[in-house]
Design a protein around this motif. Structure first.
Motif, PDB file in Angstrom:
ATOM      1  N   UNK A   1      68.080  30.175 -32.962  1.00 46.26           N
ATOM      2  CA  UNK A   1      68.236  29.489 -34.241  1.00 46.26           C
ATOM      3  C   UNK A   1      69.070  30.387 -35.134  1.00 46.26           C
ATOM      4  N   UNK A   2      70.128  29.859 -35.715  1.00 46.65           N
ATOM      5  CA  UNK A   2      71.060  30.675 -36.476  1.00 46.65           C
ATOM      6  C   UNK A   2      70.924  30.394 -37.970  1.00 46.65           C
ATOM      7  N   UNK A   3      71.421  31.331 -38.792  1.00 45.00           N
ATOM      8  CA  UNK A   3      71.374  31.104 -40.242  1.00 45.00           C
ATOM      9  C   UNK A   3      71.963  29.754 -40.612  1.00 45.00           C
ATOM     10  N   UNK A   4      71.200  29.000 -41.405  1.00 44.92           N
ATOM     11  CA  UNK A   4      71.636  27.668 -41.832  1.00 44.92           C
ATOM     12  C   UNK A   4      71.102  26.543 -40.980  1.00 44.92           C
TER      13      UNK A   4
ATOM     14  N   UNK B   1      64.088  23.846 -48.986  1.00 38.92           N
ATOM     15  CA  UNK B   1      64.848  23.155 -50.018  1.00 38.92           C
ATOM     16  C   UNK B   1      64.203  21.803 -50.278  1.00 38.92           C
ATOM     17  N   UNK B   2      63.907  21.555 -51.537  1.00 43.91           N
ATOM     18  CA  UNK B   2      63.209  20.333 -51.903  1.00 43.91           C
ATOM     19  C   UNK B   2      63.994  19.108 -51.452  1.00 43.91           C
ATOM     20  N   UNK B   3      63.319  18.231 -50.778  1.00 38.01           N
ATOM     21  CA  UNK B   3      63.835  16.962 -50.264  1.00 38.01           C
ATOM     22  C   UNK B   3      64.804  17.136 -49.095  1.00 38.01           C
ATOM     23  N   UNK B   4      65.179  18.380 -48.766  1.00 34.43           N
ATOM     24  CA  UNK B   4      66.119  18.602 -47.675  1.00 34.43           C
ATOM     25  C   UNK B   4      65.432  19.153 -46.433  1.00 34.43           C
ATOM     26  N   UNK B   5      64.414  20.013 -46.618  1.00 30.10           N
ATOM     27  CA  UNK B   5      63.704  20.559 -45.478  1.00 30.10           C
ATOM     28  C   UNK B   5      63.729  22.071 -45.455  1.00 30.10           C
ATOM     29  N   UNK B   6      63.448  22.640 -44.289  1.00 32.11           N
ATOM     30  CA  UNK B   6      63.387  24.091 -44.108  1.00 32.11           C
ATOM     31  C   UNK B   6      64.564  24.531 -43.244  1.00 32.11           C
ATOM     32  N   UNK B   7      65.159  25.665 -43.617  1.00 34.02           N
ATOM     33  CA  UNK B   7      66.352  26.151 -42.939  1.00 34.02           C
ATOM     34  C   UNK B   7      66.232  27.647 -42.664  1.00 34.02           C
TER      35      UNK B   7
END
Length: 242
Positions: free
Chosen positions: A20-23, A59-65
């Motif tokens: 899993x990479x940054x972003x 990130x709110x409403x976007x998810x986890x990164x």
């Protein structure tokens, strides 16, 4: 190991291995619940632990990164020089070579196996028309094999690595030198002018990733940092302070 700790460990291992990479976006709480057969609170706690460890951003409403390693506030982090120099930044790759690691390369990167290969780069950074830094970098191709095919025209090596390769440890050494003729020509300073030098070695789980030396004109740059004292815990019965 508790269920939330097991989920955290699984995701953390994928981040630190580079799978899993940054972003990259992580599974949602609902997806983790379905995958692991746990309560939503358990999935939420696993993600919260990863956020606390600095490996994940939510990130709110976007998810986890997967978090992009950032250290602009800290002298001893790994800042993005492109961002530091601002909108006027430009860079040029002056030298690029792929080779078997030499004794000098191994001295900079640390322990490398027999037959290890490295990518050696020299890059000049500008702010407008003014030279700001010379970057001499080695990349361990066992840690970052995709770097062998990258020309670093769109982004300088440091920015490219920060966006793609998670790091877990960095060592720094700050020094000074008088510019020799070649350095003076590249930085547009007088021969013998004082320069600041930053040597950095970064690793991922003990594996050397990259060694870089930045040389800056002494009258154009300064290193700053901020620290606070760490409060020592009061000794408990049976404890010894040394």
């Amino acid at each position: 190991m508790t269920r939330h700790a097991a989920i955290r460990a699984q995701i953390e291992a994928r981040i630190l291995s580079g799978a899993l990479r940054p972003g990259d976006k992580l599974p949602s709480e609902a997806e983790l619940v379905a995958e692991h057969g746990v309560a939503r609170m358990t999935a939420s706690r696993a993600l919260a632990d990863l956020v606390a460890a600095g490996l994940v951003v939510r990130r709110r409403k976007a998810g986890s990164f997967v978090a992009v390693p950032r250290a602009e506030e800290s002298l001893f982090g790994i800042p993005d020089l492109r961002a530091t120099l601002g909108p006027g930044h430009a860079h040029a790759v002056l030298h690029r070579a792929t080779r078997a690691a030499t004794a000098a390369d191994k001295a900079r990167l640390g322990a490398l196996p027999r037959g290890a290969r490295v990518l050696a780069l020299q890059v000049r950074h500008m702010a407008g028309a003014v030279p700001q830094a010379i970057e001499d970098r080695l990349i361990n191709l066992a840690a970052v094999p995709e770097a062998a095919a990258e020309d670093f025209g769109a982004a300088p090596p440091g920015s490219w690595l920060l966006e793609r390769v998670p790091w877990t440890e960095a060592e720094h050494r700050i020094g000074a030198l008088a510019a020799d003729a070649a350095t003076a020509a590249l930085l547009a300073v007088a021969e013998g002018a004082p320069c600041l030098v930053l040597d950095r070695l970064s690793r991922r789980e003990g594996l050397p990733v990259t060694a870089v030396r930045f040389t800056y004109p002494g009258d154009r740059h300064a290193f700053t940092g901020r620290s606070t004292p760490r409060l020592r815990e009061a000794p408990q019965p049976g404890m010894r302070i040394s």
